[in-house]
Design a protein around this motif. Structure first.
Motif, PDB file in Angstrom:
ATOM      1  N   ASP A 173      -5.188  13.828  23.252  1.00  0.00           N
ATOM      2  CA  ASP A 173      -4.812  12.668  22.428  1.00  0.00           C
ATOM      3  C   ASP A 173      -5.023  11.383  23.212  1.00  0.00           C
ATOM      4  OD1 ASP A 173      -3.705  13.820  19.907  1.00  0.00           O
ATOM      5  OD2 ASP A 173      -2.475  14.902  21.353  1.00  0.00           O
ATOM      6  N   SER A 224      -0.778  14.940  34.565  1.00  0.00           N
ATOM      7  CA  SER A 224      -1.243  13.692  35.172  1.00  0.00           C
ATOM      8  C   SER A 224      -2.286  13.045  34.269  1.00  0.00           C
ATOM      9  CB  SER A 224      -1.868  13.989  36.536  1.00  0.00           C
ATOM     10  OG  SER A 224      -3.064  14.726  36.346  1.00  0.00           O
ATOM     11  N   ALA A 283      -3.443  19.019  39.918  1.00  0.00           N
ATOM     12  CA  ALA A 283      -2.504  17.911  39.753  1.00  0.00           C
ATOM     13  C   ALA A 283      -1.225  18.485  39.142  1.00  0.00           C
ATOM     14  CB  ALA A 283      -3.138  16.828  38.896  1.00  0.00           C
ATOM     15  N   GLY A 284      -0.977  18.248  37.865  1.00  0.00           N
ATOM     16  CA  GLY A 284       0.223  18.809  37.237  1.00  0.00           C
ATOM     17  C   GLY A 284       0.144  20.316  37.056  1.00  0.00           C
ATOM     18  N   GLY A 285      -1.066  20.820  36.994  1.00  0.00           N
ATOM     19  CA  GLY A 285      -1.250  22.267  36.862  1.00  0.00           C
ATOM     20  C   GLY A 285      -1.013  22.792  35.447  1.00  0.00           C
ATOM     21  N   THR A 286      -0.733  21.919  34.499  1.00  0.00           N
ATOM     22  CA  THR A 286      -0.374  22.416  33.161  1.00  0.00           C
ATOM     23  C   THR A 286      -1.547  23.057  32.437  1.00  0.00           C
ATOM     24  OG1 THR A 286      -0.796  20.267  32.125  1.00  0.00           O
ATOM     25  CG2 THR A 286       1.474  20.708  32.831  1.00  0.00           C
ATOM     26  N   LEU A 290      -4.659  23.942  34.409  1.00  0.00           N
ATOM     27  CA  LEU A 290      -5.355  24.784  35.389  1.00  0.00           C
ATOM     28  C   LEU A 290      -4.649  26.127  35.606  1.00  0.00           C
ATOM     29  CD1 LEU A 290      -7.705  25.110  37.307  1.00  0.00           C
ATOM     30  CD2 LEU A 290      -6.383  23.957  39.078  1.00  0.00           C
ATOM     31  N   TYR A 297      -9.266  20.918  42.399  1.00  0.00           N
ATOM     32  CA  TYR A 297      -8.116  20.035  42.592  1.00  0.00           C
ATOM     33  C   TYR A 297      -7.020  20.519  41.659  1.00  0.00           C
ATOM     34  CZ  TYR A 297     -11.708  16.879  44.465  1.00  0.00           C
ATOM     35  OH  TYR A 297     -12.732  16.339  45.173  1.00  0.00           O
TER      36      TYR A 297
HETATM   37  C1  LIG Z   1       0.984  24.142  25.432  1.00  0.00           C
HETATM   38  C2  LIG Z   1       0.253  22.891  25.680  1.00  0.00           C
HETATM   39  C3  LIG Z   1       0.132  21.941  24.681  1.00  0.00           C
HETATM   40  C4  LIG Z   1      -0.552  20.767  24.912  1.00  0.00           C
HETATM   41  N1  LIG Z   1      -0.671  19.878  23.904  1.00  0.00           N
HETATM   42  C5  LIG Z   1      -1.417  18.746  24.112  1.00  0.00           C
HETATM   43  C6  LIG Z   1      -1.633  17.811  23.083  1.00  0.00           C
HETATM   44  O1  LIG Z   1      -1.164  17.978  21.962  1.00  0.00           O
HETATM   45  N2  LIG Z   1      -2.378  16.719  23.347  1.00  0.00           N
HETATM   46  C7  LIG Z   1      -2.905  16.488  24.598  1.00  0.00           C
HETATM   47  O2  LIG Z   1      -3.545  15.480  24.792  1.00  0.00           O
HETATM   48  N3  LIG Z   1      -2.728  17.372  25.569  1.00  0.00           N
HETATM   49  C8  LIG Z   1      -1.996  18.486  25.354  1.00  0.00           C
HETATM   50  N4  LIG Z   1      -1.827  19.386  26.367  1.00  0.00           N
HETATM   51  C9  LIG Z   1      -2.631  19.224  27.576  1.00  0.00           C
HETATM   52  C10 LIG Z   1      -2.004  18.484  28.666  1.00  0.00           C
HETATM   53  O3  LIG Z   1      -1.974  17.127  28.331  1.00  0.00           O
HETATM   54  C11 LIG Z   1      -2.897  18.715  29.874  1.00  0.00           C
HETATM   55  O4  LIG Z   1      -2.730  20.051  30.257  1.00  0.00           O
HETATM   56  C12 LIG Z   1      -2.549  17.819  31.017  1.00  0.00           C
HETATM   57  O5  LIG Z   1      -2.760  16.495  30.678  1.00  0.00           O
HETATM   58  C13 LIG Z   1      -3.386  18.163  32.223  1.00  0.00           C
HETATM   59  O6  LIG Z   1      -2.921  17.440  33.324  1.00  0.00           O
HETATM   60  P1  LIG Z   1      -2.505  18.150  34.681  1.00  0.00           P
HETATM   61  O7  LIG Z   1      -2.193  17.091  35.629  1.00  0.00           O
HETATM   62  O8  LIG Z   1      -1.445  19.150  34.453  1.00  0.00           O
HETATM   63  O9  LIG Z   1      -3.868  18.853  35.024  1.00  0.00           O
HETATM   64  P2  LIG Z   1      -4.180  20.143  35.881  1.00  0.00           P
HETATM   65  O10 LIG Z   1      -3.887  21.349  35.096  1.00  0.00           O
HETATM   66  O11 LIG Z   1      -3.578  20.025  37.230  1.00  0.00           O
HETATM   67  O12 LIG Z   1      -5.735  19.970  36.028  1.00  0.00           O
HETATM   68  C14 LIG Z   1      -6.606  20.046  34.945  1.00  0.00           C
HETATM   69  C15 LIG Z   1      -8.034  19.975  35.461  1.00  0.00           C
HETATM   70  O13 LIG Z   1      -8.286  18.704  36.011  1.00  0.00           O
HETATM   71  C16 LIG Z   1      -8.683  18.793  37.378  1.00  0.00           C
HETATM   72  N5  LIG Z   1      -8.083  17.623  38.010  1.00  0.00           N
HETATM   73  C17 LIG Z   1      -6.788  17.242  37.946  1.00  0.00           C
HETATM   74  N6  LIG Z   1      -6.637  16.043  38.532  1.00  0.00           N
HETATM   75  C18 LIG Z   1      -7.855  15.656  38.961  1.00  0.00           C
HETATM   76  C19 LIG Z   1      -8.357  14.497  39.610  1.00  0.00           C
HETATM   77  N7  LIG Z   1      -7.559  13.482  39.924  1.00  0.00           N
HETATM   78  N8  LIG Z   1      -9.666  14.425  39.894  1.00  0.00           N
HETATM   79  C20 LIG Z   1     -10.503  15.434  39.566  1.00  0.00           C
HETATM   80  N9  LIG Z   1     -10.075  16.551  38.955  1.00  0.00           N
HETATM   81  C21 LIG Z   1      -8.777  16.669  38.648  1.00  0.00           C
HETATM   82  C22 LIG Z   1      -8.203  20.116  37.854  1.00  0.00           C
HETATM   83  O14 LIG Z   1      -8.998  20.605  38.874  1.00  0.00           O
HETATM   84  C23 LIG Z   1      -8.332  20.946  36.587  1.00  0.00           C
HETATM   85  O15 LIG Z   1      -9.634  21.398  36.446  1.00  0.00           O
HETATM   86  C24 LIG Z   1      -1.127  20.539  26.172  1.00  0.00           C
HETATM   87  C25 LIG Z   1      -0.993  21.487  27.183  1.00  0.00           C
HETATM   88  C26 LIG Z   1      -0.320  22.651  26.949  1.00  0.00           C
HETATM   89  C27 LIG Z   1      -0.203  23.648  28.046  1.00  0.00           C
END
Ligand SMILES: Cc1cc2nc3c(=O)[nH]c(=O)nc-3n(C[C@H](O)[C@H](O)[C@H](O)COP(=O)(O)OP(=O)(O)OC[C@H]3O[C@@H](n4cnc5c(N)ncnc54)[C@H](O)[C@@H]3O)c2cc1C
Ligand code: SF4
Lengths: 325, 735
Positions: A161, A105, A27-30, A32, A25
């Motif tokens: 966090d 997300s 979501a935001g991709g940040t 993945l 899956y």
């Molecule tokens: C440079 C950097 C600094 C950061 N600093 C912090 C920090 O200080 N503190 C902190 O808490 N976070 C930090 N983050 C992390 C950031 O919070 C996470 O990357 C973000 O929350 C992930 O969410 P996303 O929607 O982008 O996930 P995605 O990258 O889209 O997905 C992450 C994973 O979750 C899976 N997934 C996503 N949604 C679902 C769903 N609904 N059901 C099942 N599986 C799913 C995907 O398949 C993947 O494996 C940082 C990230 C970066 C890149």
């Protein structure tokens, strides 16, 4: 990055039935996308869930339901969350950067993978990335690594966090699995300790999808604090973090919650210290004793002995800050 | 009709950058943003081992990827005359002989370059290249290696060590700094295009187009003029663009091989590996004073890492020989070869490292002496003469800088005994240190094109790496012609323009300002020549007495409009070109820029967190041409100093011969949240000997000494003397 296909399932049942080992899956991709660029995750196909999953926050007397697709920045500014569950907003805002929070997300945040630098470098040994290859961090650069709950196979910490606040507030994760049934997983059981299977971060059933996060109504919205100690003041992961929340009768502590990030493979609750705080007076001396209970539990590695005094200090300060929040 | 008719009126914003709008709207192009017809993409593959020899490279999988055009390796590359044999390679002094060796010197060393139709295809195919190696033992352990390498004298010893062996106050201590990586925002990139068999065009990120041109003219054995280098917009450098790196060379080889333009942009992880870093260092200082606080002598030993394939000398002890009067002085240094890529100059190179040790040691001595560190420094400054060669400083206002800084920070509020001032769990302390940098100047050229409507374009090959060089050129041209800023355009960063030195070492403005002034005079003289055909008085007119305006030229109240000048002389464009460089003044004087750094910090006694409350930087950079751009340089450098003091560190894993981590989430440099608004002040007195504008460079001094000021403030706050950078919270808690 390895080539992949991208599709957008239109129902949850479609999403779940389209999911298998080689599918992710997104979501935001940040997280993945970084994992894919670094060849740590190499899926054949991505299922874009951004329009599929709920992006709303629903408030009810028994608690709040946060859709898995609510963006971190939206959650942090949601008025129901800010008034009823401000610890969650505080924790979110201590993480990442505004740009990342705009994309990230709530569901994805729970599933972000460790930031252990060996995990991110495919030329290095790492049991979590490649089971059996060894743990680079254990006797190496482990300044950021765990001090509790680790195993000889993996000493990584969970980087979130948000999850520390969710653990403190006894949230549960609502997921739908292959059988198309929605189940609730208590937060304390959601993430795992590494044991001999560090490749598994959590207990999300295989191929299941997170649809929302529920937090039960509580009275921890007055005296709370999230303290994150880090090398730089923004855009850095925690050396240690502390989520603290108190329910007070005057100066007497009725209930206490205490959890930490940067210490373990999962968001870590300090149950014994919570128990100790219950019924005591909210004084510096009490807080200091609670912190002493916490640090009795920890066993630092070769390069992170500092986490002992840091954790002690951070817990004292976080509890103290609860009184002025 | 003016040049700026359709442009936002940025020139009316006080001191605004001439390229500001282009930068924020994205219309200004950085190297990787150009699109060249028929271009394809290159991606480098790095070695997975840190030392050894390539046995074989397996390319089969990569070649299967759609869109792959070719793959360069040491077994498949074009002929490069400058690398024709071992002797030539040695002679070329290029550094890593990319694709001309099967030896591996560091992990991540490029072993192949995949060229494909798209970036995605090239990136994917690159991930499928693998190699077999004979693996040798790699050494990346600086701490374990440096004791085994003896230091030797750098510079002449003054007096003797023995002569101050009995002074009452002596401080002796060791200081270390970890590797620090430049990481400018823009990644290094090159587009290489062979426009004919011996003509090359490069869009390239670097800090000096002529340097790039010369380097490749030699390697390809073609005339310098056959190479055009375009670097109009450069997104920061900090020194990483001062030399020509192997990836640029690889891109040119690739373009040669596939006979098409090739674009390569380094990835962020590669930015940690292939474009230098500030090397890890160990220093030992012994410094002594008599009971009045007069310095009796100093002994400074400095060692830093380098690569095994190329020696790099940072010059750490240079600053020790410059700032203070030491009648007894010994400086020694050594470099320690490791299996890491080559380090290079990074902002305030050498001096920044040296100043950390020296300025902390002086602070330590001040507490022993129970003397105010401000007074101690003022007493010992070599303010009149350069102690190295006895020449008079042309200008040296470091004493004024220190005094001014002390007032700005309210130094009188500092407690002389550490650990006295608290605010809850926070301990508060004050610290200071100074920095100095030799004020250099190189020979530079410029030209001016003038249109009939009175608008001019000032041109030079020099790059503007974000320092405000272009804006300063416009400001100077305005001052020296009288033409309004709105009517002055600037073109730079192209090797077809009049040659100029690289933008680096704080010499950019000092070098180019002379050229711009000389060109303004040449333009006036040329216009006077035309004017003299209309009015005889112009025959004897000297440039300094001629005034230009937006509408015409005047001399002794004889005004001639450009329109009539152009008409009468049947002119199209009027062009003037001149160059200017240092001269005899360098025999007579020494030149320096300086900075006095002051800060107030809070240190949390329970978490070890350090917050910089207030940071003051007073700079002597001669005459300040553009205050906003200058202050911007200094506050950026100060933020760099905060990063250096508190967080910048590139760890290595000695077991695997590897860097640990290679992204900006893990490599911390200071962000806004870590820095207060830096209070910058300038002495702003012209150095009349250095160049016609009197301005000295100030890009380096803002960071030289700032880490020491912070470490000294932490000591004043806590009584903890931290001699190993960066001072992260763990070190505070464990001290
Ligand atoms: C440079 C950097 C600094 C950061 N600093 C912090 C920090 O200080 N503190 C902190 O808490 N976070 C930090 N983050 C992390 C950031 O919070 C996470 O990357 C973000 O929350 C992930 O969410 P996303 O929607 O982008 O996930 P995605 O990258 O889209 O997905 C992450 C994973 O979750 C899976 N997934 C996503 N949604 C679902 C769903 N609904 N059901 C099942 N599986 C799913 C995907 O398949 C993947 O494996 C940082 C990230 C970066 C890149
Ligand atoms: S700590 Fe875990 S993630 Fe890090 S190297 Fe060891 S196994 Fe891998």
């Amino acid at each position: 990055m390895r080539p992949f296909t991208l599709s957008k399932p239109s129902t949850i049942s479609q999403a779940v039935s389209g999911k298998n080992e080689a599918v992710r899956y997104i979501a935001g991709g940040t997280n993945l996308l970084d994992l894919m660029k670094k060849h740590i995750s190499e899926p054949d196909a991505l299922l874009d869930v951004t329009t599929l999953l709920s992006d709303t926050v629903q408030s009810a007397p028994k608690g709040i339901r946060i859709g898995a697709m609510v963006r971190n920045s939206v959650a942090a500014s949601n008025s129901d969350i800010r008034s009823g569950f401000p610890l969650v907003a505080k924790a979110i805002l201590a993480g990442a950067s505004p740009q990342i929070r705009n994309m990230a997300s709530m569901g994805g945040n729970l599933l972000q993978r460790t930031r252990c630098p060996y995990f991110y470098d495919i030329t290095m040994p790492c049991n979590k990335r490649k089971p059996g290859s060894g743990c680079g961090a254990k006797d190496g650069e482990n300044r950021m690594s765990a001090v509790v709950g680790y195993s000889e196979h993996c000493v990584a910490v969970h980087p979130s966090d948000l999850c520390i606040a969710l653990a403190a507030l006894d949230a549960s994760v609502i997921v739908t699995g292959k059988d198309q049934k929605a189940i609730a997983i208590p937060f304390k059981d959601f993430h795992r300790l590494p044991g001999s299977t560090p490749e598994k971060d959590n207990n999300l059933p295989e191929n299941a999808i997170i649809t929302s996060i529920d937090i039960p109504a509580n009275a921890f919205n007055k005296n709370y604090a999230y303290l994150k100690v880090r090398d730089r003041d923004s855009y850095a992961f925690a050396l240690v973090s502390v989520a603290a929340a108190l329910q007070l009768d005057g100066l007497r502590i009725r209930e206490a919650r205490l959890a930490s990030g940067g210490v373990a493979h999962k968001p870590w609750r300090w149950y014994e210290a919570e128990q100790f705080l219950k019924g005591k007076e909210a004084t510096q001396a009490t807080f200091s004793q609670a912190a002493d209970i916490v640090i009795k539990e920890i066993k630092p590695l070769s390069n992170n002995g500092f986490k002992l005094p840091m954790l002690k200090g951070a817990i004292e300060v976080a509890l103290q800050n609860c009184l002025t929040a | 009709m003016g040049f700026f008719d359709n442009q936002p009126d940025i020139q009316h914003i006080p001191e605004g950058r001439i390229e500001g709008i282009a930068k924020v709207t994205g219309s200004g192009k950085y190297a990787a943003e150009y699109k060249v017809n028929n271009q394809c993409y290159g991606v480098l593959v790095g070695s997975s081992v840190a030392a050894g020899t390539i046995k074989s490279i397996s390319l089969d999988d990569a070649k299967q990827v759609a869109g792959v055009i070719d793959i360069l390796t040491h077994q498949h590359k074009p002929f490069v005359p400058g690398f024709a044999d071992e002797a030539k390679i040695k002679e070329a002094h290029f550094g890593l002989p990319i694709f001309y060796t099967d030896k591996i010197y560091f992990k991540g060393q490029p072993i192949a370059m995949v060229i494909a139709e798209t970036l995605e295809e090239a990136t994917y195919a690159a991930s499928l290249v693998s190699a077999d190696y004979t693996i040798d033992k790699a050494n990346v352990d600086f701490d374990k290696s440096h004791p085994g390498i003896a230091a030797s004298n750098t510079g002449k010893e003054r007096g003797s060590l023995d002569s101050w062996s009995n002074v009452p106050y002596v401080t002796e201590a060791e200081y270390t700094i970890q590797n620090e990586v430049h990481n400018p925002m823009e990644m290094h990139a090159t587009i290489a295009q062979w426009t004919s068999d011996d003509k090359l065009k490069l869009y390239d990120k670097n800090q000096g187009v002529n340097n790039v041109q010369r380097t490749f003219a030699k390697l390809w054995n073609i005339p310098t003029g056959n190479i055009e280098v375009i670097s109009e917009f450069v997104g920061g450098g900090f020194g990483s663009g001062l030399r020509v790196w192997p990836h640029t060379f690889a891109t040119i080889m690739a373009a040669r091989q596939v006979k098409r333009p090739v674009k390569l942009m380094l990835t962020r992880p590669q930015m940690f590996l292939l474009v230098g870093y500030r090397p890890a260092s160990w220093q030992k200082i012994k410094i002594g004073a008599d009971s009045n606080g007069q310095f009796a002598g100093i002994w400074h030993i400095a060692k830093h890492s380098t690569s095994v394939y190329e020696n790099f000398e940072d010059g750490i002890t240079r600053i020790t020989r410059m700032v203070y009067k030491f009648s007894n002085l010994k400086t020694e240094s050594a470099i320690v070869p490791l299996n890491l890529s080559a380090p290079t100059w990074m902002r305030g190179p050498g001096d920044c490292t040296g100043a950390f040790a020296v300025e902390c040691a002086i602070d330590e001595l001040s507490y022993q002496l129970k003397q105010d560190p401000v007074e101690l420094r003022l007493k010992n400054l070599a303010i009149e003469k350069d102690p190295e060669n006895g020449k008079t400083w042309s200008t040296n206002f470091l004493n004024e800088g220190i005094q001014k800084g002390a007032t700005m920070i309210n130094w009188k509020n500092r407690q002389p005994v550490p650990g006295q001032e608290t605010d809850g769990d926070w301990k508060i302390g004050y610290g200071m240190a100074v920095g100095m940098w030799g004020a250099g100047r190189g020979k530079a050229g410029a030209s001016i094109k003038m249109q009939r409507d009175g608008t001019i374009t000032v041109r030079t090959a020099m790059t503007d790496i974000g320092t405000g060089t272009g804006t300063a050129m416009q400001n100077i041209a305005h001052d020296f012609t009288g033409i309004s800023k709105n009517n002055i355009k600037v073109e730079l960063g192209n090797s077809n323009l009049p040659p100029a030195p690289s933008q680096g070492g704080s010499t950019g403005l000092s070098s180019i300002s002379g050229a711009v002034v000389a060109t303004c005079e040449a333009l006036k003289q040329k216009l006077a020549g035309y004017a003299s055909l209309q009015n005889d008085v112009y025959k004897d007119a000297l440039a300094k007495d001629i005034l230009l305006s937006d509408t015409g030229i005047s001399y002794k109240a004889n005004f001639i409009s450009y329109a009539s000048l152009w008409e009468k002389n049947n002119l199209d464009l009027v062009e003037a070109e001149a160059s200017s460089g240092p001269g005899e003044e360098r025999q007579k004087f020494s030149f320096c820029s300086s900075a006095a750094h002051f800060c107030r910090v809070r240190v949390h006694s329970k978490t070890g967190k350090v917050k910089i409350d207030k940071m003051v930087c007073v700079v002597d950079g001669g005459k300040i041409v553009n205050e906003k751009a200058a202050a911007n340089q200094v506050s950026g450098a100060a933020a760099g100093g905060i990063g250096m003091a508190l967080m910048e560190e590139q760890p290595v894993d000695t077991r695997y011969g590897s860097l640990v981590g290679n992204d900006l989430a893990g490599y911390h440099f200071a962000v806004n949240a870590d820095s207060p608004i830096v209070e910058v002040a300038f002495i702003n007195k012209p150095d009349v000997n250095i160049n016609p504008t009197g301005s000295k460079g100030l890009g380096e001094v803002g960071i030289i000494g700032s880490a020491a000021a912070i470490a000294n403030a932490i000591y004043n706050a806590t009584g903890k003397r931290l001699r190993n950078l960066p001072i992260t919270p763990d070190k505070i808690l464990q001290a």
